[in-house]
Design a protein around this motif. Structure first.
Motif, PDB file in Angstrom:
ATOM      1  N   ALA A   1      25.473  61.426  65.582  1.00 34.95           N
ATOM      2  CA  ALA A   1      24.774  62.348  64.680  1.00 34.95           C
ATOM      3  C   ALA A   1      23.275  62.213  64.883  1.00 34.95           C
ATOM      4  O   ALA A   1      22.701  61.153  64.652  1.00 34.95           O
ATOM      5  N   TRP A   2      22.642  63.292  65.319  1.00 41.34           N
ATOM      6  CA  TRP A   2      21.196  63.275  65.541  1.00 41.34           C
ATOM      7  C   TRP A   2      20.432  63.764  64.312  1.00 41.34           C
ATOM      8  O   TRP A   2      19.365  63.269  64.017  1.00 41.34           O
ATOM      9  N   ARG A   3      21.001  64.795  63.651  1.00 39.51           N
ATOM     10  CA  ARG A   3      20.313  65.458  62.548  1.00 39.51           C
ATOM     11  C   ARG A   3      21.203  65.464  61.312  1.00 39.51           C
ATOM     12  O   ARG A   3      22.427  65.362  61.408  1.00 39.51           O
TER      13      ARG A   3
ATOM     14  N   ASP B   1      14.966  67.610  58.551  1.00 40.02           N
ATOM     15  CA  ASP B   1      16.055  66.851  57.932  1.00 40.02           C
ATOM     16  C   ASP B   1      15.679  66.405  56.529  1.00 40.02           C
ATOM     17  O   ASP B   1      16.487  66.480  55.602  1.00 40.02           O
TER      18      ASP B   1
ATOM     19  N   ARG C   1      32.454  66.785  63.592  1.00 44.37           N
ATOM     20  CA  ARG C   1      31.068  67.209  63.569  1.00 44.37           C
ATOM     21  C   ARG C   1      30.232  66.217  64.374  1.00 44.37           C
ATOM     22  O   ARG C   1      30.695  65.194  64.842  1.00 44.37           O
ATOM     23  N   GLY C   2      28.963  66.519  64.491  1.00 42.71           N
ATOM     24  CA  GLY C   2      28.070  65.620  65.194  1.00 42.71           C
ATOM     25  C   GLY C   2      28.033  65.908  66.677  1.00 42.71           C
ATOM     26  O   GLY C   2      28.626  66.853  67.175  1.00 42.71           O
ATOM     27  N   ARG C   3      27.283  65.084  67.390  1.00 42.86           N
ATOM     28  CA  ARG C   3      27.116  65.248  68.829  1.00 42.86           C
ATOM     29  C   ARG C   3      28.009  64.251  69.544  1.00 42.86           C
ATOM     30  O   ARG C   3      28.246  63.151  69.066  1.00 42.86           O
TER      31      ARG C   3
ATOM     32  N   VAL D   1      31.276  59.762  66.815  1.00 45.21           N
ATOM     33  CA  VAL D   1      30.374  60.845  66.421  1.00 45.21           C
ATOM     34  C   VAL D   1      28.937  60.383  66.580  1.00 45.21           C
ATOM     35  O   VAL D   1      28.528  59.377  66.001  1.00 45.21           O
TER      36      VAL D   1
ATOM     37  N   ARG E   1      22.070  67.944  59.508  1.00 44.82           N
ATOM     38  CA  ARG E   1      23.012  69.069  59.528  1.00 44.82           C
ATOM     39  C   ARG E   1      24.188  68.852  60.479  1.00 44.82           C
ATOM     40  O   ARG E   1      25.163  69.592  60.422  1.00 44.82           O
ATOM     41  N   ASP E   2      24.106  67.858  61.341  1.00 44.33           N
ATOM     42  CA  ASP E   2      25.267  67.529  62.167  1.00 44.33           C
ATOM     43  C   ASP E   2      26.435  67.043  61.314  1.00 44.33           C
ATOM     44  O   ASP E   2      27.605  67.214  61.685  1.00 44.33           O
ATOM     45  N   LEU E   3      26.134  66.393  60.185  1.00 48.16           N
ATOM     46  CA  LEU E   3      27.175  65.845  59.316  1.00 48.16           C
ATOM     47  C   LEU E   3      27.215  66.501  57.946  1.00 48.16           C
ATOM     48  O   LEU E   3      28.254  66.499  57.295  1.00 48.16           O
TER      49      LEU E   3
ATOM     50  N   ASP F   1      21.500  60.567  72.189  1.00 48.13           N
ATOM     51  CA  ASP F   1      20.236  61.299  72.196  1.00 48.13           C
ATOM     52  C   ASP F   1      19.391  60.833  73.377  1.00 48.13           C
ATOM     53  O   ASP F   1      19.079  59.651  73.499  1.00 48.13           O
TER      54      ASP F   1
END
Length: 406
Positions: free
Chosen positions: A207-209, A156, A11-13, A205, A211-213, A17
């Motif tokens: 993670a910006w938000r 978030d 998950r994640g980006r 990973v 919901r990414d994780l 960013d």
């Protein structure tokens, strides 16, 4: 598959960013772009006046509103960072250079004073917290008055105020009810917990938000008893709730329009995440008529209501069309109710598009593609549209969620 910490793997980006700020400028075809965070959309008229001066003296003479109630300046010199920082800092729009991209707070513009108190307390807590500077420029806090207007933006971390206390939500999950005096600290703790979860996910990973994780917030918030996150609608344009509410056509205003808005205000402007502004304490039909004459959207039945567009040509090298000009042509020709929002995009990235039920107009090599998202059934699409045909299809698509793309 999950990682050793229980976080879903993969998950994640997978990249950093790159969200622009007032110090990290974005390079575009029309010059540098700066995004000035305005927590809760709260601007004094003195701050608004300085933004107009900057847009005239350094930029392209316009100010754009984002879907988080922030302000963008375009056409800046690529070396404008230092002078921009000095001028923004002078009027209180840059209280912490280290935190300027993480001051993402949306707030109910018509809510009681508690909403403004919470907004300022949370902003101060963020700026005073060294670890909070690690949040991405996309991480979002919302402070809702119970109407569900900004809660519907799915931030978030959301604080929903009531006359008695404040309920804290992580993603869609209620965590706990806390006293107003403790709410900003609790929101900051929830942000720390997200950073802990992101650290545990590993170096690979980004993670910006939340919901990414943690898609529904249950890893961070559990499933505490509490009401579901309220879902409401933006305030109507016009005179509403003892205030005046207007929209920016396609989310953009010239400095002349901006000054007209500031001149109509009584000390404060509240920018909204729906690319508009609320002037509290102003309930005068003559003022509303003056802003309509200045080019603002002042009624919900206007075809311009809910219409947005990316920068398009010539500002963006990736754009295939001058979408703002094409959108203006289509909107000027529209008649009758058009309840669905519409977003015009110059390329497949579809920058700035809204969520929910909507019409998307995307430039493609042979014209435009029009798609209705979120209506009954699968998304409906017509492509290869040009000229008046585009305008007609967009108007029909916006008019109903049942039929339209013919």
């Amino acid at each position: 598959m999950t990682s050793a910490c229980g976080v879903p793997s993969g998950r994640g980006r997978q990249r950093d960013d790159a969200c622009p700020g007032a110090l990290r400028l974005h390079s575009a075809d029309d010059g540098a772009l700066a995004r000035v965070r305005v927590p809760g959309g709260l601007l004094t008229t003195a701050q608004a006046a300085e933004l107009a001066l900057i847009a005239d003296e350094l930029g392209d003479g316009h100010l754009d509103l984002t879907s988080r109630g922030n302000v963008q300046l375009r056409g800046l010199p690529h070396d404008a960072g230092d002078v921009l920082a000095e001028r923004l800092g002078r009027v209180g729009l840059l209280p912490s250079p280290a935190h300027e991209r993480v001051r993402n707070i949306v707030a109910s513009p018509l809510g009681p004073d508690t909403v403004r108190v919470l907004t300022r307390a949370l902003d101060a807590a963020l700026c005073a917290d060294e670890r909070a500077a690690r949040l991405s420029g996309r991480f979002l806090f919302a402070i809702d008055d119970g109407s569900g207007d900004v809660a519907a933006l799915r931030a978030d971390i959301t604080l929903v105020a009531s006359p008695r206390d404040v309920t804290l939500y992580v993603a869609d999950t209620p965590v706990r009810a806390v006293p107003v005096a403790d709410a900003a600290d609790r929101a900051l703790r929830a942000a720390h917990a997200f950073l802990d979860l992101a650290d545990a996910a590993g170096e690979g990973v980004r993670a910006w938000r939340v919901r990414d994780l943690d898609p529904d917030g249950t890893l961070l918030g559990g499933r505490a008893p509490g009401p579901p996150l309220p879902q409401g609608t933006p305030p109507a344009f016009g005179l509403t709730g003892g205030a005046l509410s207007v929209g920016f056509p396609l989310g953009r205003a010239s400095t002349a329009q901006w000054r007209a808005l500031a001149g109509a205000a009584s000390g404060e402007i509240r920018l909204t995440p729906w690319r508009g502004a609320v002037l509290p304490g102003i309930a005068d039909d003559r003022v509303l008529a003056g802003l309509a004459a200045a080019g603002f959207v002042t009624a919900d039945d206007s075809p311009w209501h809910g219409a947005t567009a990316c920068a398009g040509r010539p500002g963006c090298a990736k754009s295939l069309a001058d979408v703002r000009d094409d959108a203006r042509t289509a909107l000027a020709a529209a008649t009758g109710p058009q309840p669905l929002p519409v977003h015009w995009s110059g390329c497949e990235r579809r920058c700035g598009h809204p969520g929910g039920t909507r019409v998307e107009v995307t430039a493609v090599p042979d014209g435009y593609r029009v798609t209705v998202h979120g209506a009954e059934g699968a998304p409906r699409t017509i492509t290869g549209l040009t000229g008046d045909r585009t305008s007609a299809v967009v108007a029909a698509a916006r008019a109903t969620t049942q039929t339209g793309l013919t």
